[in-house]
Scaffold this motif. Structure first.
Motif, PDB file in Angstrom:
ATOM      1  N   GLN A  77      16.614 -26.610 -24.549  1.00  0.00           N
ATOM      2  CA  GLN A  77      17.816 -27.338 -23.608  1.00  0.00           C
ATOM      3  C   GLN A  77      18.244 -25.155 -23.241  1.00  0.00           C
ATOM      4  N   ILE A  78      19.626 -25.328 -21.976  1.00  0.00           N
ATOM      5  CA  ILE A  78      20.479 -24.355 -22.199  1.00  0.00           C
ATOM      6  C   ILE A  78      21.258 -24.089 -22.760  1.00  0.00           C
ATOM      7  N   TYR A  79      21.883 -23.120 -22.470  1.00  0.00           N
ATOM      8  CA  TYR A  79      22.693 -22.276 -23.188  1.00  0.00           C
ATOM      9  C   TYR A  79      23.595 -21.173 -22.733  1.00  0.00           C
ATOM     10  N   VAL A  80      24.602 -21.203 -22.663  1.00  0.00           N
ATOM     11  CA  VAL A  80      25.720 -19.284 -22.181  1.00  0.00           C
ATOM     12  C   VAL A  80      26.284 -19.047 -23.281  1.00  0.00           C
ATOM     13  N   LYS A  81      25.822 -18.107 -23.064  1.00  0.00           N
ATOM     14  CA  LYS A  81      26.597 -16.677 -24.639  1.00  0.00           C
ATOM     15  C   LYS A  81      27.426 -15.986 -23.227  1.00  0.00           C
ATOM     16  N   ASP A  82      28.714 -15.600 -24.159  1.00  0.00           N
ATOM     17  CA  ASP A  82      29.900 -14.553 -23.202  1.00  0.00           C
ATOM     18  C   ASP A  82      29.422 -13.469 -23.922  1.00  0.00           C
ATOM     19  N   LEU A  83      28.665 -12.654 -22.948  1.00  0.00           N
ATOM     20  CA  LEU A  83      28.392 -11.769 -23.437  1.00  0.00           C
ATOM     21  C   LEU A  83      29.638 -10.240 -23.601  1.00  0.00           C
TER      22      LEU A  83
ATOM     23  N   TRP B  96      27.997 -13.418 -18.013  1.00  0.00           N
ATOM     24  CA  TRP B  96      27.563 -14.464 -19.053  1.00  0.00           C
ATOM     25  C   TRP B  96      26.279 -14.566 -18.622  1.00  0.00           C
ATOM     26  N   LEU B  97      25.391 -14.598 -19.988  1.00  0.00           N
ATOM     27  CA  LEU B  97      23.801 -14.676 -20.080  1.00  0.00           C
ATOM     28  C   LEU B  97      23.450 -16.284 -20.083  1.00  0.00           C
ATOM     29  N   ALA B  98      22.623 -16.641 -19.533  1.00  0.00           N
ATOM     30  CA  ALA B  98      22.017 -17.921 -19.047  1.00  0.00           C
ATOM     31  C   ALA B  98      20.844 -18.340 -19.919  1.00  0.00           C
ATOM     32  N   PHE B  99      20.247 -18.770 -20.531  1.00  0.00           N
ATOM     33  CA  PHE B  99      19.129 -18.985 -21.494  1.00  0.00           C
ATOM     34  C   PHE B  99      18.077 -20.021 -21.793  1.00  0.00           C
ATOM     35  N   SER B 100      17.246 -19.959 -22.194  1.00  0.00           N
ATOM     36  CA  SER B 100      16.963 -21.605 -22.980  1.00  0.00           C
ATOM     37  C   SER B 100      16.491 -21.293 -24.332  1.00  0.00           C
TER      38      SER B 100
ATOM     39  N   ASP C 265      21.428 -33.298 -22.751  1.00  0.00           N
ATOM     40  CA  ASP C 265      20.230 -34.664 -22.935  1.00  0.00           C
ATOM     41  C   ASP C 265      19.372 -33.977 -23.876  1.00  0.00           C
ATOM     42  N   GLU C 266      19.793 -34.327 -25.023  1.00  0.00           N
ATOM     43  CA  GLU C 266      18.402 -33.336 -26.222  1.00  0.00           C
ATOM     44  C   GLU C 266      17.217 -33.954 -26.067  1.00  0.00           C
ATOM     45  N   SER C 267      16.343 -34.751 -25.384  1.00  0.00           N
ATOM     46  CA  SER C 267      15.625 -35.422 -25.820  1.00  0.00           C
ATOM     47  C   SER C 267      14.803 -35.187 -24.027  1.00  0.00           C
ATOM     48  N   LEU C 268      15.336 -34.125 -23.341  1.00  0.00           N
ATOM     49  CA  LEU C 268      14.629 -33.591 -22.664  1.00  0.00           C
ATOM     50  C   LEU C 268      14.599 -32.359 -22.160  1.00  0.00           C
ATOM     51  N   GLU C 269      13.833 -31.646 -21.605  1.00  0.00           N
ATOM     52  CA  GLU C 269      13.369 -30.250 -21.985  1.00  0.00           C
ATOM     53  C   GLU C 269      13.893 -29.743 -20.419  1.00  0.00           C
ATOM     54  N   GLU C 270      14.409 -28.603 -21.047  1.00  0.00           N
ATOM     55  CA  GLU C 270      15.536 -27.930 -19.476  1.00  0.00           C
ATOM     56  C   GLU C 270      15.214 -26.701 -20.080  1.00  0.00           C
ATOM     57  N   LEU C 271      15.170 -25.608 -18.869  1.00  0.00           N
ATOM     58  CA  LEU C 271      14.555 -24.795 -18.989  1.00  0.00           C
ATOM     59  C   LEU C 271      14.466 -23.539 -17.407  1.00  0.00           C
ATOM     60  N   ARG C 272      14.485 -22.339 -17.755  1.00  0.00           N
ATOM     61  CA  ARG C 272      15.077 -21.123 -16.619  1.00  0.00           C
ATOM     62  C   ARG C 272      16.123 -21.750 -15.565  1.00  0.00           C
ATOM     63  N   PRO C 273      16.956 -21.534 -16.230  1.00  0.00           N
ATOM     64  CA  PRO C 273      18.649 -21.304 -15.365  1.00  0.00           C
ATOM     65  C   PRO C 273      18.711 -20.327 -14.572  1.00  0.00           C
ATOM     66  N   VAL C 274      19.460 -20.236 -13.912  1.00  0.00           N
ATOM     67  CA  VAL C 274      19.569 -19.494 -12.743  1.00  0.00           C
ATOM     68  C   VAL C 274      21.065 -19.281 -12.058  1.00  0.00           C
ATOM     69  N   TRP C 275      21.874 -18.784 -12.236  1.00  0.00           N
ATOM     70  CA  TRP C 275      23.140 -18.945 -12.049  1.00  0.00           C
ATOM     71  C   TRP C 275      23.460 -18.413 -10.107  1.00  0.00           C
ATOM     72  N   SER C 276      24.894 -19.463 -10.228  1.00  0.00           N
ATOM     73  CA  SER C 276      25.057 -19.447  -8.164  1.00  0.00           C
ATOM     74  C   SER C 276      26.082 -18.690  -8.419  1.00  0.00           C
ATOM     75  N   ALA C 277      25.878 -17.877  -7.170  1.00  0.00           N
ATOM     76  CA  ALA C 277      26.369 -16.861  -6.332  1.00  0.00           C
ATOM     77  C   ALA C 277      27.504 -16.528  -7.457  1.00  0.00           C
ATOM     78  N   ASP C 278      28.709 -17.939  -6.870  1.00  0.00           N
ATOM     79  CA  ASP C 278      30.120 -17.467  -7.398  1.00  0.00           C
ATOM     80  C   ASP C 278      30.220 -17.790  -8.966  1.00  0.00           C
ATOM     81  N   GLY C 279      29.107 -17.960  -9.740  1.00  0.00           N
ATOM     82  CA  GLY C 279      28.739 -18.456 -11.429  1.00  0.00           C
ATOM     83  C   GLY C 279      30.063 -19.475 -11.802  1.00  0.00           C
ATOM     84  N   ARG C 280      29.850 -21.101 -10.506  1.00  0.00           N
ATOM     85  CA  ARG C 280      30.280 -22.105 -10.758  1.00  0.00           C
ATOM     86  C   ARG C 280      29.151 -23.263 -11.206  1.00  0.00           C
ATOM     87  N   ALA C 281      27.839 -22.796 -11.483  1.00  0.00           N
ATOM     88  CA  ALA C 281      27.139 -24.110 -11.358  1.00  0.00           C
ATOM     89  C   ALA C 281      25.798 -22.885 -11.650  1.00  0.00           C
ATOM     90  N   ILE C 282      24.599 -23.796 -12.286  1.00  0.00           N
ATOM     91  CA  ILE C 282      23.590 -23.332 -12.436  1.00  0.00           C
ATOM     92  C   ILE C 282      22.600 -24.519 -12.150  1.00  0.00           C
TER      93      ILE C 282
END
Length: 722
Positions: free
Chosen positions: A214-220, A201-205, A233-250
């Protein structure tokens, strides 16, 4: 915007255009081993032309189909798309044809190259992964230069050390090949790649349609699957996603309406957020990373006790935080990356535009400096085994992705890629990286806010400066009514001048290095420019005249000088310098060559107005201040809403302050009366139309000169060892 047409419901077509293969779904042009990936709208323009080779396509039809008829962004976007396509295709044009894409006066465009559809299977086989060559970092390279988007030519302008211009030599044969492939090819800016530990899984802004990121996830593993938005919330800027070690959270950075930076952890299954801590936000900087064991976040945060931006360790079990790094007062520690074993953190320590790479031991707090050459840096990642790091920088006038041993030593070439920024290691590979690759194009526009002179009259664009290169940071001369600006129209970074309506463009006599911020003298035809000489380690101050030979060096004392502005009498320059240890504003007397300190709180750009006040912006601070000239005087707030990336997007003329104000939907040029505080909007443009940093200049009769960002595009690519 109308999508790619397939005619019969089949997959989007592929084309053969001259000697090129054009794969519309991949937005890729290939000829031999060369592959060029196109922004979405550029690819759609090429598709329209390729469907009807030899036919004239009206501009209005192209704007209606691809830009939904938008009368502001459409014309500029189409002009830029045609320029990009000509740059690639013109060497295929016939000898008696001026261009592969001909302009038909007052009508539109015509593709002069032969073009035809080819079977999808045939074209798909032709579009294969490309190889890129690592750069040879050598001043002796003498091949013909090619244009790159780069940084070192504008180091004095770009406090974040990003998004500038220069030339890079053609690179010699590689020592190793890296296979490049696109991971995202969407319309807009895809940034901050991060890949889950299982490599799927690729997470990116993703910032698109000039809306907050906004934060998106792509299935590689399923390239055809659309990315999934996890921002709510499309009105708030979100960036710099980082995966948790177990892949369940960002973990991610969320910017609040008041500009505050918050770290959140978002549970993906439950779509629940946990607010973790405050952070320091810097444009395009990695300000947070998650430890490999999942227990701790490393966060860049400003410490109010000493005003430094340091790295703080935030345990997620609720135990106490620990400040890890100890930068000087005016330094910033960010661009951080945790090693795979969790024992060390790599980071960039930056003072204004100069960065150095450090590694710190998490347990002991012992720092080790890995570089010592005072160059811009942006983006870093650990390679597998934690024995080496890769970082992006500027060397010898070109972009370089370099590899350096984690214990220190000489940095070696790793890969050659145009305009790389943030990156992350790809799990399961031997050195593979996901990198965000930026492309941008700017031009200059001259506006009269009230063309008829009456209240409410519609603004009128009086002229513009555009070319096949980039046109940036024009400044107006009260003495000659001319503009001085930065341009790459000749194929290298230069200063040019023009009349104030954009006519009569001329190059400034050759500069002995790469220019930064510049300004006109108000009393004669001289200009001042911050310039880094070829092979130099410092930004020096030069003064020249556009009708004479190269400018003369006026300050070279082992310190850096940036962002000059003239005093009204032409006898002094206000400059930012680190000559006192930290960055502050100084007055440089052009007769005595003596310097007097003006600020003691991180001044980065200033002007002394007719009322005798020094108005100034501070490094990495939102707002504008003023004080009486002198380091011991007290400062007063003037503006609260001037963005920290807009440190030079303001000007004081007489009793009026002009500045750029940005909202969720618009960029506005505001005039504020400094006597009674009344404000009025002079010009309103779409969001992110006006370039950040130093893109506003106002003439004495009220004309407004702006650097306009015509295209914002960034895609994520993977570099994998062959």
């Amino acid at each position: 915007m109308s999508g790619p047409a397939s005619g019969d419901g089949a997959a989007p077509p592929r084309y053969r255009i001259g000697d090129w293969q054009f794969d519309l779904p991949a937005r890729a042009l290939q000829r031999g081993e060369r592959i060029e990936h196109l922004p979405l709208k550029v690819a759609l323009v090429l598709q329209q032309l390729a469907e009807q080779p030899g036919a004239v396509l009206p501009r209005e039809r192209l704007i209606a189909r691809i830009w939904d008829g938008n009368d502001y962004t459409g014309p500029r976007g189409l002009t830029n798309a045609i320029w990009q396509l000509r740059r690639l295709l013109d060497d295929d044009a016939a000898a008696d044809t001026a261009s592969a894409i001909e302009t038909i006066a007052k009508t539109g465009y015509r593709l002069s190259l032969p073009a035809q559809r080819v079977p999808a299977a045939e074209a798909a086989a032709a579009i294969d992964a490309a190889t890129v060559e690592p750069p040879v970092i050598s001043a002796a390279s003498s091949s013909r230069p090619r244009l790159l988007i780069a940084l070192s030519g504008l180091v004095a302008l770009l406090a974040a050390a990003v998004l500038a211009i220069t030339l890079a030599p053609r690179r010699a044969a590689p020592t190793a090949l890296l296979k490049a492939e696109p991971l995202t090819v969407y319309d807009g800016v895809e940034e901050f790649p991060n890949i889950s530990t299982d490599g799927r899984w690729l997470a990116f802004s993703w910032e698109k349609n000039e809306r907050p990121s906004q934060i998106y996830v792509k299935d590689l593993q399923d390239p055809q699957a659309p990315p999934r938005r996890i921002s709510r919330d499309e009105s708030l800027e979100e960036l710099r996603p980082v995966w948790s070690a177990d892949g369940r959270a960002i973990a991610l950075v969320q910017l609040q309406p008041d500009g505050a930076c918050r770290i959140l952890i978002r549970e993906l299954a439950a779509q629940q957020d946990r607010s973790v801590a405050e952070c320091f936000y810097e444009r395009l900087h990695q300000v947070m990373d998650w430890s490999p064991d999942g227990r701790t976040l490393a966060i860049a945060r400003k410490d109010e006790r000493d005003d430094a931006v340091a790295i703080v360790l935030h345990p997620l079990d609720g135990s106490g935080e620990r400040r890890l790094t100890q930068p000087a007062d005016d330094a910033q520690d960010s661009q951080l990356a945790w090693s795979h074993d969790g024992r060390r953190i790599a980071f960039i320590r930056r003072s204004v535009n100069i960065g150095e790479l450090y590694v710190i031991d998490v347990a002991s707090g012992r720092e080790q400096r890995l570089t010592d050459d005072g160059m811009p840096m942006f983006g870093l990642a650990w390679l597998p085994g934690d024995e080496a790091l890769v970082f992006n920088t500027m060397r010898n006038g070109g972009f370089a992705s370099l590899k350096i041993d984690a214990g220190g030593g000489r940095a070696e070439p790793y890969a050659a890629i145009d305009a790389p920024f943030n990156m992350a290691a790809i799990p399961g590979t031997h050195g593979g990286l996901a990198i965000s690759q930026h492309r941008s194009a700017e031009h200059i526009e001259i506006w009269r806010p009230n063309a008829a002179g009456g209240a409410g009259a519609a603004p009128t664009m009086l002229g513009s400066l555009s070319s096949t290169g980039r046109e940036l940071y024009a400044q107006w001369s009260a003495y000659s009514d001319r503009l001085i600006f930065m341009s790459t129209r000749s194929g290298r970074v230069e200063l040019w001048t023009s009349n104030s309506d954009g006519s009569d463009t001329r190059p400034v006599p050759a500069l002995p290095g790469l220019p930064g911020a510049m300004c006109w003298s108000p009393v004669d035809g001289r200009y001042a420019v911050a310039l880094r000489p070829d092979g130099g380690r410092h930004d020096l101050l030069y003064i020249g005249a556009t009708d004479r030979d190269a400018p003369q060096l006026v300050v070279d004392d082992g310190h850096d000088y940036q962002n000059p502005s003239w005093q009204a009498d032409g006898l002094g320059l206000i400059v930012a310098s680190n000559r006192g240890g930290n960055w502050d504003l100084w007055r440089w007397d052009t007769r005595s060559h003596e310097a007097a300190r003006l600020t003691d709180d991180g001044g980065i750009y200033g002007q002394i107005a007719d009322d005798g006040w020094l108005y100034y912006a501070r490094s990495s601070q939102t707002g504008l201040w003023r004080r009486r000239p002198g380091a011991q005087s007290a400062r007063e707030p003037v503006l609260a809403d001037l963005g920290k990336d807009d440190w030079g997007n303001w000007q004081v003329l007489g009793s009026t302050l002009y500045y750029i104000a940005r909202t969720a939907d618009h960029d506005r040029v505001i005039a504020r009366n400094l006597v009674d505080g009344n404000t009025r909007t002079l010009l309103e443009l779409p969001r992110n139309a006006i370039r950040i940093y130093h893109s506003l200049s106002v003439t004495s009769d009220g004309r407004v000169v702006l650097t306009i960002l015509g295209r914002r595009q960034a895609d994520i690519v993977a570099l994998r060892p062959s």
